[in-house]
Design a protein around this motif. Structure first.
Motif, PDB file in Angstrom:
ATOM      1  N   SER A 171     -96.898  -6.092 -14.328  1.00 41.62           N
ATOM      2  CA  SER A 171     -97.404  -4.800 -13.852  1.00 41.62           C
ATOM      3  C   SER A 171     -98.768  -4.864 -13.194  1.00 41.62           C
ATOM      4  CB  SER A 171     -97.492  -3.796 -15.011  1.00 41.62           C
ATOM      5  OG  SER A 171     -96.359  -3.823 -15.788  1.00 41.62           O
ATOM      6  N   VAL A 172     -99.545  -5.906 -13.492  1.00 39.12           N
ATOM      7  CA  VAL A 172    -100.881  -5.971 -12.892  1.00 39.12           C
ATOM      8  C   VAL A 172    -100.908  -7.012 -11.767  1.00 39.12           C
ATOM      9  CG1 VAL A 172    -103.330  -6.380 -13.303  1.00 39.12           C
ATOM     10  CG2 VAL A 172    -101.951  -5.228 -15.045  1.00 39.12           C
ATOM     11  N   HIS A 173    -100.685  -8.275 -12.128  1.00 39.41           N
ATOM     12  CA  HIS A 173    -100.725  -9.327 -11.115  1.00 39.41           C
ATOM     13  C   HIS A 173     -99.663  -9.113 -10.042  1.00 39.41           C
ATOM     14  CE1 HIS A 173    -103.910 -11.752 -12.556  1.00 39.41           C
ATOM     15  NE2 HIS A 173    -103.322 -12.188 -13.631  1.00 39.41           N
ATOM     16  N   GLY A 174     -98.471  -8.717 -10.447  1.00 39.57           N
ATOM     17  CA  GLY A 174     -97.363  -8.567  -9.504  1.00 39.57           C
ATOM     18  C   GLY A 174     -97.703  -7.648  -8.346  1.00 39.57           C
ATOM     19  N   PRO A 175     -97.882  -6.359  -8.632  1.00 37.59           N
ATOM     20  CA  PRO A 175     -98.176  -5.419  -7.535  1.00 37.59           C
ATOM     21  C   PRO A 175     -99.444  -5.790  -6.765  1.00 37.59           C
ATOM     22  CG  PRO A 175     -97.693  -4.248  -9.572  1.00 37.59           C
ATOM     23  CD  PRO A 175     -97.751  -5.693  -9.919  1.00 37.59           C
ATOM     24  N   ARG A 176    -100.445  -6.322  -7.483  1.00 41.00           N
ATOM     25  CA  ARG A 176    -101.723  -6.614  -6.840  1.00 41.00           C
ATOM     26  C   ARG A 176    -101.576  -7.723  -5.796  1.00 41.00           C
ATOM     27  NH1 ARG A 176    -106.324  -7.660 -11.080  1.00 41.00           N
ATOM     28  NH2 ARG A 176    -106.079  -5.451 -11.541  1.00 41.00           N
ATOM     29  N   HIS A 177    -100.752  -8.707  -6.070  1.00 43.75           N
ATOM     30  CA  HIS A 177    -100.676  -9.870  -5.184  1.00 43.75           C
ATOM     31  C   HIS A 177     -99.345  -9.980  -4.458  1.00 43.75           C
ATOM     32  CE1 HIS A 177    -104.380 -10.820  -7.114  1.00 43.75           C
ATOM     33  NE2 HIS A 177    -103.803 -10.996  -8.275  1.00 43.75           N
ATOM     34  N   GLU A 178     -98.564  -8.930  -4.554  1.00 39.96           N
ATOM     35  CA  GLU A 178     -97.230  -8.926  -3.954  1.00 39.96           C
ATOM     36  C   GLU A 178     -97.266  -9.377  -2.499  1.00 39.96           C
ATOM     37  OE1 GLU A 178     -95.445  -5.084  -4.270  1.00 39.96           O
ATOM     38  OE2 GLU A 178     -93.846  -5.557  -2.843  1.00 39.96           O
ATOM     39  N   GLU A 179     -98.158  -8.748  -1.730  1.00 40.48           N
ATOM     40  CA  GLU A 179     -98.160  -8.991  -0.303  1.00 40.48           C
ATOM     41  C   GLU A 179     -98.491 -10.450   0.035  1.00 40.48           C
ATOM     42  OE1 GLU A 179    -100.456  -5.994   1.753  1.00 40.48           O
ATOM     43  OE2 GLU A 179    -100.178  -7.142   3.616  1.00 40.48           O
ATOM     44  N   SER A 180     -99.557 -10.948  -0.599  1.00 42.33           N
ATOM     45  CA  SER A 180     -99.961 -12.329  -0.298  1.00 42.33           C
ATOM     46  C   SER A 180     -98.865 -13.320  -0.650  1.00 42.33           C
ATOM     47  CB  SER A 180    -101.210 -12.717  -1.087  1.00 42.33           C
ATOM     48  OG  SER A 180    -102.099 -11.647  -1.143  1.00 42.33           O
ATOM     49  N   ILE A 181     -98.261 -13.126  -1.824  1.00 43.28           N
ATOM     50  CA  ILE A 181     -97.254 -14.094  -2.265  1.00 43.28           C
ATOM     51  C   ILE A 181     -96.018 -14.006  -1.381  1.00 43.28           C
ATOM     52  CG2 ILE A 181     -95.768 -14.804  -4.178  1.00 43.28           C
ATOM     53  CD1 ILE A 181     -97.948 -13.705  -6.070  1.00 43.28           C
ATOM     54  N   MET A 182     -95.598 -12.775  -1.075  1.00 45.13           N
ATOM     55  CA  MET A 182     -94.399 -12.626  -0.250  1.00 45.13           C
ATOM     56  C   MET A 182     -94.638 -13.176   1.162  1.00 45.13           C
ATOM     57  SD  MET A 182     -92.236 -11.629  -2.416  1.00 45.13           S
ATOM     58  CE  MET A 182     -90.768 -11.370  -1.422  1.00 45.13           C
ATOM     59  N   ILE A 215     -91.541 -11.261  -8.868  1.00 44.93           N
ATOM     60  CA  ILE A 215     -91.289 -11.904  -7.575  1.00 44.93           C
ATOM     61  C   ILE A 215     -89.786 -12.015  -7.308  1.00 44.93           C
ATOM     62  CG2 ILE A 215     -91.544 -14.092  -6.292  1.00 44.93           C
ATOM     63  CD1 ILE A 215     -94.110 -12.486  -6.403  1.00 44.93           C
ATOM     64  N   THR A 216     -89.027 -12.340  -8.351  1.00 46.64           N
ATOM     65  CA  THR A 216     -87.577 -12.428  -8.161  1.00 46.64           C
ATOM     66  C   THR A 216     -87.014 -11.080  -7.700  1.00 46.64           C
ATOM     67  OG1 THR A 216     -87.549 -14.026  -9.961  1.00 46.64           O
ATOM     68  CG2 THR A 216     -85.432 -13.184  -9.237  1.00 46.64           C
ATOM     69  N   GLN A 217     -87.506 -10.017  -8.322  1.00 51.93           N
ATOM     70  CA  GLN A 217     -87.094  -8.671  -7.897  1.00 51.93           C
ATOM     71  C   GLN A 217     -87.416  -8.418  -6.424  1.00 51.93           C
ATOM     72  OE1 GLN A 217     -88.930  -5.690 -10.387  1.00 51.93           O
ATOM     73  NE2 GLN A 217     -87.251  -5.816 -11.847  1.00 51.93           N
ATOM     74  N   ASN A 218     -88.608  -8.828  -6.051  1.00 51.44           N
ATOM     75  CA  ASN A 218     -89.020  -8.641  -4.662  1.00 51.44           C
ATOM     76  C   ASN A 218     -88.172  -9.449  -3.695  1.00 51.44           C
ATOM     77  OD1 ASN A 218     -91.634  -7.215  -3.581  1.00 51.44           O
ATOM     78  ND2 ASN A 218     -91.866  -7.580  -5.759  1.00 51.44           N
ATOM     79  N   LEU A 219     -87.821 -10.655  -4.114  1.00 55.24           N
ATOM     80  CA  LEU A 219     -86.962 -11.481  -3.260  1.00 55.24           C
ATOM     81  C   LEU A 219     -85.611 -10.800  -3.099  1.00 55.24           C
ATOM     82  CD1 LEU A 219     -87.753 -15.064  -4.619  1.00 55.24           C
ATOM     83  CD2 LEU A 219     -88.363 -14.126  -2.384  1.00 55.24           C
ATOM     84  N   GLN A 220     -85.137 -10.214  -4.177  1.00 58.85           N
ATOM     85  CA  GLN A 220     -83.850  -9.519  -4.116  1.00 58.85           C
ATOM     86  C   GLN A 220     -83.947  -8.334  -3.147  1.00 58.85           C
ATOM     87  OE1 GLN A 220     -80.997 -10.147  -4.850  1.00 58.85           O
ATOM     88  NE2 GLN A 220     -79.848  -8.245  -5.017  1.00 58.85           N
ATOM     89  N   ASP A 221     -85.079  -7.633  -3.166  1.00 56.43           N
ATOM     90  CA  ASP A 221     -85.242  -6.505  -2.245  1.00 56.43           C
ATOM     91  C   ASP A 221     -85.349  -6.968  -0.796  1.00 56.43           C
ATOM     92  OD1 ASP A 221     -85.201  -4.880  -4.393  1.00 56.43           O
ATOM     93  OD2 ASP A 221     -87.374  -4.577  -4.503  1.00 56.43           O
ATOM     94  N   VAL A 238     -90.011 -19.691   4.474  1.00 57.88           N
ATOM     95  CA  VAL A 238     -88.652 -19.391   4.928  1.00 57.88           C
ATOM     96  C   VAL A 238     -88.543 -19.642   6.432  1.00 57.88           C
ATOM     97  CG1 VAL A 238     -87.001 -17.520   5.310  1.00 57.88           C
ATOM     98  CG2 VAL A 238     -88.115 -17.765   3.087  1.00 57.88           C
ATOM     99  N   GLU A 239     -89.582 -19.260   7.150  1.00 57.11           N
ATOM    100  CA  GLU A 239     -89.541 -19.418   8.606  1.00 57.11           C
ATOM    101  C   GLU A 239     -89.495 -20.879   9.035  1.00 57.11           C
ATOM    102  OE1 GLU A 239     -92.880 -17.101   9.784  1.00 57.11           O
ATOM    103  OE2 GLU A 239     -91.814 -15.201   9.521  1.00 57.11           O
ATOM    104  N   LYS A 240     -89.903 -21.767   8.157  1.00 58.11           N
ATOM    105  CA  LYS A 240     -89.854 -23.185   8.499  1.00 58.11           C
ATOM    106  C   LYS A 240     -88.444 -23.765   8.361  1.00 58.11           C
ATOM    107  CE  LYS A 240     -94.516 -24.038   6.822  1.00 58.11           C
ATOM    108  NZ  LYS A 240     -95.177 -24.561   5.625  1.00 58.11           N
ATOM    109  N   CYS A 241     -87.546 -23.001   7.758  1.00 56.73           N
ATOM    110  CA  CYS A 241     -86.192 -23.519   7.550  1.00 56.73           C
ATOM    111  C   CYS A 241     -85.299 -23.122   8.735  1.00 56.73           C
ATOM    112  CB  CYS A 241     -85.574 -22.940   6.283  1.00 56.73           C
ATOM    113  SG  CYS A 241     -86.589 -23.133   4.825  1.00 56.73           S
ATOM    114  N   ASP A 242     -84.480 -24.093   9.202  1.00 56.19           N
ATOM    115  CA  ASP A 242     -83.522 -23.766  10.253  1.00 56.19           C
ATOM    116  C   ASP A 242     -82.498 -22.769   9.732  1.00 56.19           C
ATOM    117  OD1 ASP A 242     -84.741 -25.342  12.046  1.00 56.19           O
ATOM    118  OD2 ASP A 242     -83.521 -27.119  11.624  1.00 56.19           O
ATOM    119  N   SER A 243     -82.014 -23.045   8.542  1.00 54.54           N
ATOM    120  CA  SER A 243     -81.160 -22.039   7.909  1.00 54.54           C
ATOM    121  C   SER A 243     -81.436 -22.084   6.411  1.00 54.54           C
ATOM    122  CB  SER A 243     -79.689 -22.328   8.197  1.00 54.54           C
ATOM    123  OG  SER A 243     -79.299 -23.490   7.525  1.00 54.54           O
TER     124      SER A 243
END
Lengths: 475, 453
Positions: free
Chosen positions: B109-120, B154-160, B127-132
């Motif tokens: 609840s604290v670290h997640g939302p606070r650093h969501e953008e940087s980590i994502m 982070i897993t939740q965010n990846l799912q979104d 991801v962009e470095k991968c051809d597929s």
């Protein structure tokens, strides 16, 4: 990495603090041979270029210029602080970190708390803010004080509330020296009881220490050193046995050796947060794991081994002895017997050449002889820090949240009652503005409530451990 | 196709390092026991999956390193730099100054939302470095605060944000006792959140691996490095390339996708475990020879008797007779500790893989009745030997193997929850008693579902 600020209050607090800074410097000097200001050092020290005047001299990287302790020194007499300023540690502090008065608190909690509290509140706040600003990420205040006197007990606990209001997110770890039964301060039961209420309400963790236990440990070390068989093998310069070794040649004061133990406690407590290891334990993990209910935040500590032999490889037998000793009542820093009381939680913080399998083996070995509260049968927290204390190959700090701390509190209450029944010395307190008799009654009921909580836990000791009925789901 | 690894917390970062190191050293090992051409194909395939090649030929792990305190990441970076063979991208790291303090709520609840953008953002760059992109592999523990709490976030965010990509979480199951006191709380919160947003959870139990280190590897003073190396060996044997069609030199392109397809036929059942045979110290290995028949016989018995290693096999356990009704089968498995499977995948590496007979794993009695037998078992093979093992069989299985440990953890957490101990530490950061109750409910459901196979 995070930083911590040490606030040392009163004579006892400053004497222990002085030992702590000496040992901390020596520890970092031993680990950091290149003299580069790194994150580990930054947790307790600032690096300052003394050629730059004003506050602009802090250096965050590169060579160590001049280290300044992240500390605030408070005493309402000048003696001890002046001595520090004239002693070998004078360069570690500067006058901006000190608050002193000349009149003293007269062993009166009310004078320290109410009179000096309000008188120095602004000044204390300013110094604290200053020290906080100099941190990159302030995590913890370590308050060192005694319970029995006037300044440490009164002003030291006043400070807790100030810290709580001003820095609610920064942890407050308090090292409190409790008076022994034959304390020479007659009013120490009053002071301790009044201080206890503040500790109950405003501290995150309290590490109670008592002088008698420290004294007993020192005697034991002396016996070891003097006994012929071990005399040759004990390292004379290990941190526990020597007084501030590199700086002073011999024990100048009887308290030095005792204060050193407490200083070592603080070093061990913070080692895993400062240095690398395969299983780190940050300071915020201590209260998270060891404080199941906010009020029950008194942790009984023990440090082992008291001495260590000079071998490099750890022979398993001796290593296991270190773990056994940590649970013996002879090694606790307060008179308490954790083995025969109830554990709420236990932490083992190991330093040096010890691996996870050593830890596991010893937990398995010791578990059957210890009693844990029914809902926390596996209440163990562990850490492995790869940097041992100077002069040792390994060491262990055990922290126990255990009902064995209760007798100390009950004895304190008993001594308070004896004094209070006769209303002895009460007028010294009541003449201080803001002090009323209700302060005493509230303090004693706060302590009684705490004792009651421990009683209730103790009462569960003989009950069988049963699993509670679980949630049922439709299949 | 490539896999982007996200390593979280002290545990995730330490293990992540060993995994990449194992993958690298295996694919560059000269004792692959196969032709040069085949070895090259194997290397290329491994590289595509896990490494980025820089212009100067140095391999860079396709990984994002996340921790809330700097010590471990600094250590990990310098270890990989010192290896001199592969490295991490210095820019793919994210750390803060203050850890989560073993508090799941703080991580989530604290670290997640606070650093969501940087980590994502870091993840997106990778991801962009991968051809597929085949998907994400997220390495974390469930006992602490950062790996567990932030890992779930982070897993939740990846799912979104990458709803079409597969997510597999490598979750480290803590020792039963002695790591973190609030580990059972942190674990149930982690598991319940991951169950909602991840496609598969791959588990390694510290207790089991510790035992492997002491019994099979003969290590006397076991360190976390030893444990992580065994774990990395198991993961490597699972993720290194295998043929897509038997006998061809074409390697499987989509490892995560194929794994999910074979092993997770139903979203209610997504707990996977790995077993290896043989597993031993390098010294003993030099003096041992194996036959596929022998290895597979033992591996099958490890499966049905739920043994984590060869030494723990209970030979008394037998598969139920195929004529048994579902109910009869249930009581049978309870009585004899028979481990019922949903799906199994056996991966064979090394000499004479063509000759291995896997009939024993196809017995319908091993599996739950509601799945078509054709979907319950798969085998992957390659002639290329793995990590100096002349023959190595790996079993990845979706079975009842974790029901007991899960039941233990839920039970312990429930006992503690009833006393309300430590709850105040969580409510401080917005995780309320109701959140705990939701987690308990979901996990009791999972336990019940697996029990009723």
């Amino acid at each position: 990495m995070t930083q911590s600020v040490v606030v040392q209050v009163g004579q006892c607090g400053n004497q222990i603090g002085c030992c702590f800074w000496d040992l901390a410097l020596r520890e970092h000097a031993a680990v950091n041979q290149k003299g580069i200001y790194d994150e580990a050092i930054s947790s307790f020290f600032r690096n300052v270029d003394t050629r730059v005047s004003g506050d602009g001299g802090s250096i965050s990287k590169g060579k160590i210029c001049s280290l300044k302790a992240r500390a605030v020194l408070i005493d309402m007499e000048e003696g001890v602080v002046n001595e520090i300023l004239q002693g070998p540690l004078r360069d570690v502090f500067d006058s901006k970190q000190l608050i002193t008065d000349i009149s003293g608190s007269g062993n009166n909690w009310a004078v320290g708390h109410k009179v000096f509290g309000s008188l120095y509140q602004e000044q204390i706040l300013e110094k604290l803010r200053k020290s906080a600003e100099q941190c990159d990420c302030l995590q913890c205040f370590f308050i060192i004080h005694s319970m029995g006197g006037g300044t440490g007990s009164g002003l030291g606990t006043f400070l807790l509330k100030v810290l709580e209001d001003e820095f609610p997110e920064v942890y407050r770890f308090v090292t409190s020296v409790y008076p022994s039964g034959e304390d020479d301060v007659i009013t120490s039961p009053y002071n301790s009881i009044l201080a206890m209420k503040e500790l109950n309400e405003h501290a995150d963790c309290v590490l109670p220490i008592d002088n008698q236990s420290l004294f007993d440990i020192i005697s034991k070390i002396n016996v070891m050193v003097n006994s012929e068989k071990l005399g040759k093998t004990v390292k004379p310069k290990s941190l526990v046995t020597s007084s501030a070794g590199a700086l002073k040649k011999r024990h100048e004061k009887p308290f030095d050796a005792m204060n050193n133990i407490v200083a070592n406690l603080l070093l061990s407590l913070t080692s895993s947060a400062r240095f690398e290891g395969s299983l780190n334990m940050d300071l915020n993990e201590i209260s998270m794991n060891l404080v199941p209910f906010p009020q029950l935040h008194y942790l009984v500590s023990s440090l082992t081994p008291l001495y260590t032999l000079a071998d490099v490889n750890v022979p398993p037998r001796r290593l296991d002895q270190m773990f056994s000793d940590a649970f013996s009542k002879d090694y606790q820093l307060i008179r308490a017997d954790p083995k025969h009381s109830l554990y709420l939680a236990c932490a083992l913080m190991v330093r040096g050449n010890v691996q996870i399998s050593d830890l596991r083996r010893n937990i398995e070995r010791l578990k059957p002889s210890l009693q844990f509260v029914s809902w926390n049968q596996e209440g163990w927290k562990t850490s492995l820090c790869s940097v041992p204390p100077v002069g040792h190959s390994h060491s262990l700090l055990a922290l126990a949240n255990n009902t064995c701390v209760k007798p100390t509190f009950m004895e304190l209450r008993e001594r308070f009652r004896r004094l209070y029944k006769k209303k002895a010395h009460l007028h010294h307190y009541l003449q201080v503005e803001g002090m009323e008799e209700s302060c005493f009654t509230e303090a004693v009921s706060s302590l009684s409530a705490l004792i009651q909580e421990y009683n209730q836990l103790d009462a569960t000791k003989s009950m069988p451990v049963e699993d509670l009925p679980r949630l049922r789901v439709a299949v | 196709m490539s896999i982007v690894t996200v390593q979280l917390g002290q545990c995730g970062n330490q293990i992540g390092f060993e995994v990449f190191d194992t993958l690298f050293s295996d694919s560059h090992c000269s004792q692959g026991l196969c032709s040069k051409k085949e070895n090259e194909a194997y290397q290329t395939s491994c590289k595509e999956r896990f490494f980025n090649e820089q212009e100067n030929g140095v391999l860079v792990a396709r990984a994002v390193l996340v921790d809330m305190e700097p010590k471990v990441i600094n250590q990990t970076l310098s270890k990989s730099a010192h290896s001199g063979r592969w490295k991490y991208d210095q820019c793919a790291c994210f750390c803060q100054k203050q850890g989560s303090g073993n508090n799941w709520a703080y991580g989530y609840s604290v670290h997640g939302p606070r650093h969501e953008e940087s980590i994502m953002n870091l993840i997106q760059k990778e991801v962009e470095k991968c051809d597929s992109l085949s998907g994400f592999f997220i390495i974390m523990s469930m006992a602490g605060g950062t790996g567990s709490g932030l890992g779930a976030f982070i897993t939740q965010n990846l799912q979104d944000q990458y709803s079409n990509c597969l997510k597999m979480n490598q979750v480290i199951w803590p020792y039963g006792t002695g790591e973190v006191i609030v580990q059972n709380y942190n674990s149930i919160l982690t598991l319940s959140h991951l169950y909602r947003c991840s496609h598969a959870l791959l588990f390694h139990e510290n207790d089991a691996i510790h035992k492997i280190c002491s019994k099979l590897m003969n290590i006397r003073q076991i360190s976390f490095k030893d444990i992580n190396q065994v774990l990395a060996h198991q993961l490597g044997s699972m993720f290194q390339p295998t043929y897509s069609v038997e006998g061809s030199f074409h390697y499987r392109r989509n490892p995560l996708g194929d794994l999910m397809e074979h092993l997770v036929p139903h979203p209610e059942f997504k707990m996977l475990g790995v077993r290896n045979i043989p597993q031993m110290s390098e010294n003993s290995l030099a003096y041992s020879t194996f036959t596929w028949a022998g290895l597979l016989k033992h591996l099958k018995q490890m499966l049905i008797s739920n043994a984590k290693m060869e030494e723990d096999i209970n030979w008394q356990v037998r598969a139920p007779l195929s004529g048994l009704s579902a109910l009869g089968k249930m009581s049978f498995s309870k009585e004899l500790h028979f481990n019922t499977s949903i799906a199994n995948l056996v991966i064979l590496r090394g000499k004479d893989v063509q000759s291995a007979d896997l009939g024993g794993f196809k017995d319908p009695a091993l599996y739950t009745s509601w799945l078509e037998p054709a979907h319950t078992f798969n085998v992957w093979k390659t002639q290329r030997a793995f990590n100096k093992y002349e023959k190595l069989a790996t079993l990845v299985s979706n079975s009842q193997f974790l029901v007991k440990p899960l039941d233990m953890i839920v039970g312990k957490a429930w006992n503690m929850f009833a006393s309300k101990a430590y709850i105040h530490q969580y409510t401080k950061f917005g995780i309320e008693e109701d959140d705990f109750l939701d987690s308990f409910t979901l996990l009791e459901q999972v336990i019940a579902s697996y029990c009723n196979l």
